[in-house]
Design a protein around this motif. Sequence first.
Motif, PDB file in Angstrom:
ATOM      1  N   MET A  41     -35.848 -29.857  -1.599  1.00  0.00           N
ATOM      2  CA  MET A  41     -35.740 -28.616  -0.817  1.00  0.00           C
ATOM      3  C   MET A  41     -36.878 -28.496   0.183  1.00  0.00           C
ATOM      4  O   MET A  41     -36.676 -28.098   1.341  1.00  0.00           O
ATOM      5  CB  MET A  41     -35.746 -27.411  -1.763  1.00  0.00           C
ATOM      6  N   VAL A  42     -38.083 -28.837  -0.255  1.00  0.00           N
ATOM      7  CA  VAL A  42     -39.243 -28.755   0.641  1.00  0.00           C
ATOM      8  C   VAL A  42     -39.105 -29.723   1.805  1.00  0.00           C
ATOM      9  O   VAL A  42     -39.386 -29.377   2.962  1.00  0.00           O
ATOM     10  CB  VAL A  42     -40.543 -29.029  -0.149  1.00  0.00           C
ATOM     11  N   LEU A  43     -38.669 -30.937   1.520  1.00  0.00           N
ATOM     12  CA  LEU A  43     -38.515 -31.921   2.594  1.00  0.00           C
ATOM     13  C   LEU A  43     -37.454 -31.493   3.596  1.00  0.00           C
ATOM     14  O   LEU A  43     -37.602 -31.712   4.807  1.00  0.00           O
ATOM     15  CB  LEU A  43     -38.180 -33.297   2.006  1.00  0.00           C
ATOM     16  N   ARG A  44     -36.394 -30.884   3.119  1.00  0.00           N
ATOM     17  CA  ARG A  44     -35.374 -30.371   4.050  1.00  0.00           C
ATOM     18  C   ARG A  44     -35.941 -29.229   4.894  1.00  0.00           C
ATOM     19  O   ARG A  44     -35.655 -29.118   6.082  1.00  0.00           O
ATOM     20  CB  ARG A  44     -34.145 -29.921   3.278  1.00  0.00           C
ATOM     21  N   MET A  45     -36.774 -28.405   4.281  1.00  0.00           N
ATOM     22  CA  MET A  45     -37.442 -27.342   5.023  1.00  0.00           C
ATOM     23  C   MET A  45     -38.360 -27.922   6.108  1.00  0.00           C
ATOM     24  O   MET A  45     -38.480 -27.380   7.204  1.00  0.00           O
ATOM     25  CB  MET A  45     -38.273 -26.483   4.075  1.00  0.00           C
ATOM     26  N   LEU A  46     -38.967 -29.069   5.805  1.00  0.00           N
ATOM     27  CA  LEU A  46     -39.861 -29.715   6.763  1.00  0.00           C
ATOM     28  C   LEU A  46     -39.110 -30.454   7.858  1.00  0.00           C
ATOM     29  O   LEU A  46     -39.734 -30.912   8.819  1.00  0.00           O
ATOM     30  CB  LEU A  46     -40.803 -30.681   6.027  1.00  0.00           C
ATOM     31  N   GLY A  47     -37.791 -30.601   7.695  1.00  0.00           N
ATOM     32  CA  GLY A  47     -36.999 -31.162   8.773  1.00  0.00           C
ATOM     33  C   GLY A  47     -36.219 -32.417   8.461  1.00  0.00           C
ATOM     34  O   GLY A  47     -35.519 -32.940   9.333  1.00  0.00           O
ATOM     35  N   LEU A  48     -36.314 -32.933   7.225  1.00  0.00           N
ATOM     36  CA  LEU A  48     -35.562 -34.129   6.894  1.00  0.00           C
ATOM     37  C   LEU A  48     -34.083 -33.798   6.711  1.00  0.00           C
ATOM     38  O   LEU A  48     -33.734 -32.715   6.245  1.00  0.00           O
ATOM     39  CB  LEU A  48     -36.095 -34.771   5.616  1.00  0.00           C
ATOM     40  N   ALA A  49     -33.231 -34.748   7.059  1.00  0.00           N
ATOM     41  CA  ALA A  49     -31.804 -34.610   6.797  1.00  0.00           C
ATOM     42  C   ALA A  49     -31.569 -34.636   5.291  1.00  0.00           C
ATOM     43  O   ALA A  49     -32.366 -35.199   4.526  1.00  0.00           O
ATOM     44  CB  ALA A  49     -31.031 -35.732   7.472  1.00  0.00           C
ATOM     45  N   ALA A  50     -30.466 -34.057   4.856  1.00  0.00           N
ATOM     46  CA  ALA A  50     -30.190 -33.917   3.426  1.00  0.00           C
ATOM     47  C   ALA A  50     -30.176 -35.263   2.703  1.00  0.00           C
ATOM     48  O   ALA A  50     -30.802 -35.415   1.641  1.00  0.00           O
ATOM     49  CB  ALA A  50     -28.859 -33.198   3.220  1.00  0.00           C
ATOM     50  N   ASP A  51     -29.486 -36.246   3.269  1.00  0.00           N
ATOM     51  CA  ASP A  51     -29.404 -37.555   2.613  1.00  0.00           C
ATOM     52  C   ASP A  51     -30.769 -38.213   2.533  1.00  0.00           C
ATOM     53  O   ASP A  51     -31.121 -38.843   1.519  1.00  0.00           O
ATOM     54  CB  ASP A  51     -28.426 -38.470   3.372  1.00  0.00           C
ATOM     55  N   ASP A  52     -31.546 -38.095   3.600  1.00  0.00           N
ATOM     56  CA  ASP A  52     -32.885 -38.687   3.640  1.00  0.00           C
ATOM     57  C   ASP A  52     -33.780 -38.037   2.597  1.00  0.00           C
ATOM     58  O   ASP A  52     -34.495 -38.719   1.840  1.00  0.00           O
ATOM     59  CB  ASP A  52     -33.470 -38.505   5.046  1.00  0.00           C
ATOM     60  N   ALA A  53     -33.761 -36.699   2.543  1.00  0.00           N
ATOM     61  CA  ALA A  53     -34.598 -35.984   1.578  1.00  0.00           C
ATOM     62  C   ALA A  53     -34.236 -36.365   0.150  1.00  0.00           C
ATOM     63  O   ALA A  53     -35.118 -36.539  -0.703  1.00  0.00           O
ATOM     64  CB  ALA A  53     -34.453 -34.482   1.784  1.00  0.00           C
ATOM     65  N   HIS A  54     -32.946 -36.510  -0.116  1.00  0.00           N
ATOM     66  CA  HIS A  54     -32.511 -36.868  -1.472  1.00  0.00           C
ATOM     67  C   HIS A  54     -32.999 -38.272  -1.832  1.00  0.00           C
ATOM     68  O   HIS A  54     -33.500 -38.492  -2.948  1.00  0.00           O
ATOM     69  CB  HIS A  54     -30.990 -36.806  -1.565  1.00  0.00           C
ATOM     70  N   GLU A  55     -32.877 -39.200  -0.902  1.00  0.00           N
ATOM     71  CA  GLU A  55     -33.292 -40.589  -1.189  1.00  0.00           C
ATOM     72  C   GLU A  55     -34.797 -40.679  -1.428  1.00  0.00           C
ATOM     73  O   GLU A  55     -35.244 -41.361  -2.357  1.00  0.00           O
ATOM     74  CB  GLU A  55     -32.883 -41.474  -0.006  1.00  0.00           C
ATOM     75  N   VAL A  56     -35.572 -39.981  -0.616  1.00  0.00           N
ATOM     76  CA  VAL A  56     -37.030 -40.038  -0.737  1.00  0.00           C
ATOM     77  C   VAL A  56     -37.489 -39.516  -2.094  1.00  0.00           C
ATOM     78  O   VAL A  56     -38.403 -40.069  -2.717  1.00  0.00           O
ATOM     79  CB  VAL A  56     -37.697 -39.237   0.398  1.00  0.00           C
ATOM     80  N   THR A  57     -36.857 -38.458  -2.561  1.00  0.00           N
ATOM     81  CA  THR A  57     -37.301 -37.827  -3.809  1.00  0.00           C
ATOM     82  C   THR A  57     -36.788 -38.546  -5.049  1.00  0.00           C
ATOM     83  O   THR A  57     -37.095 -38.117  -6.170  1.00  0.00           O
ATOM     84  CB  THR A  57     -36.853 -36.351  -3.856  1.00  0.00           C
ATOM     85  N   ARG A  58     -36.048 -39.618  -4.860  1.00  0.00           N
ATOM     86  CA  ARG A  58     -35.581 -40.409  -6.005  1.00  0.00           C
ATOM     87  C   ARG A  58     -36.155 -41.829  -5.988  1.00  0.00           C
ATOM     88  O   ARG A  58     -35.750 -42.684  -6.769  1.00  0.00           O
ATOM     89  CB  ARG A  58     -34.052 -40.481  -6.030  1.00  0.00           C
ATOM     90  N   ARG A  59     -37.140 -42.073  -5.156  1.00  0.00           N
ATOM     91  CA  ARG A  59     -37.771 -43.382  -5.145  1.00  0.00           C
ATOM     92  C   ARG A  59     -38.606 -43.595  -6.417  1.00  0.00           C
ATOM     93  O   ARG A  59     -39.020 -42.629  -7.049  1.00  0.00           O
ATOM     94  CB  ARG A  59     -38.676 -43.517  -3.906  1.00  0.00           C
ATOM     95  N   PRO A  60     -38.843 -44.860  -6.788  1.00  0.00           N
ATOM     96  CA  PRO A  60     -39.667 -45.134  -7.985  1.00  0.00           C
ATOM     97  C   PRO A  60     -41.020 -44.432  -7.865  1.00  0.00           C
ATOM     98  O   PRO A  60     -41.629 -44.394  -6.797  1.00  0.00           O
ATOM     99  CB  PRO A  60     -39.817 -46.652  -7.964  1.00  0.00           C
TER     100      PRO A  60
END
Length: 212
Positions: free
Chosen positions: A187-206
């Motif tokens: 949610m924070v990353l989307r607030m900062l401007g990331l696209a939904a798919d990008d934000a989801h992928e980033v927050t699930r990295r190892p």
Amino acid sequence: MPTSAPPKNRFERRRAETRQALVRAARQILAETGDTSASIQAIAERADVGFGSFYNHFESKTELFDAAVTDALEEFGQVIDARVEGIDDPAELVAAGFRLTARMADSHPELMRILRDRGLAYIHSDSGLAPRALRDLEIGIASGRFTCGNATTALSALGGTLLSLVALRLDRPDLDGDEAASDLAEMVLRMLGLAADDAHEVTRRPLPDLAR
């Protein structure tokens, strides 16, 4: 705990050890009860130092407890820094900070209780995680990774959300902390401007292991 340059002689070493013992005692009190009304005598006894030693280091209990919070927040920042070393993506740094913080409710409960109870007043502090987060936000804005216009304002939103995550983890230990942290970070990353798919992928990295 955070360390500074080593004292030069025996007197300075003993003085530094006494000061740190008082700070450690204050941290324990904050984490256990949050009650700052403890007497100086009680604090000195917990620290196992003489009553008169207190005033060699602090002018008041307020100064001591402020030093204790600052010490805890700096340790918090150092723990996160050590785990995210080598990560260059500002978005991943923000996400990792959230996800590691959630796990610290188990690995560093004292720190997290102090952060929950005292962190709001230190969101824009010049120590702890705040300056590190501000740095990452500024880099993300400058690089175009984040589209928000003001890093300081963004830090307020990020810090408030992080504190709510800490409170959630401590108050609801039955919840899946990793999932909650990833969801909030997304949610924070989307607030900062990331696209939904990008934000989801980033927050699930190892994620780096806190135990390493």
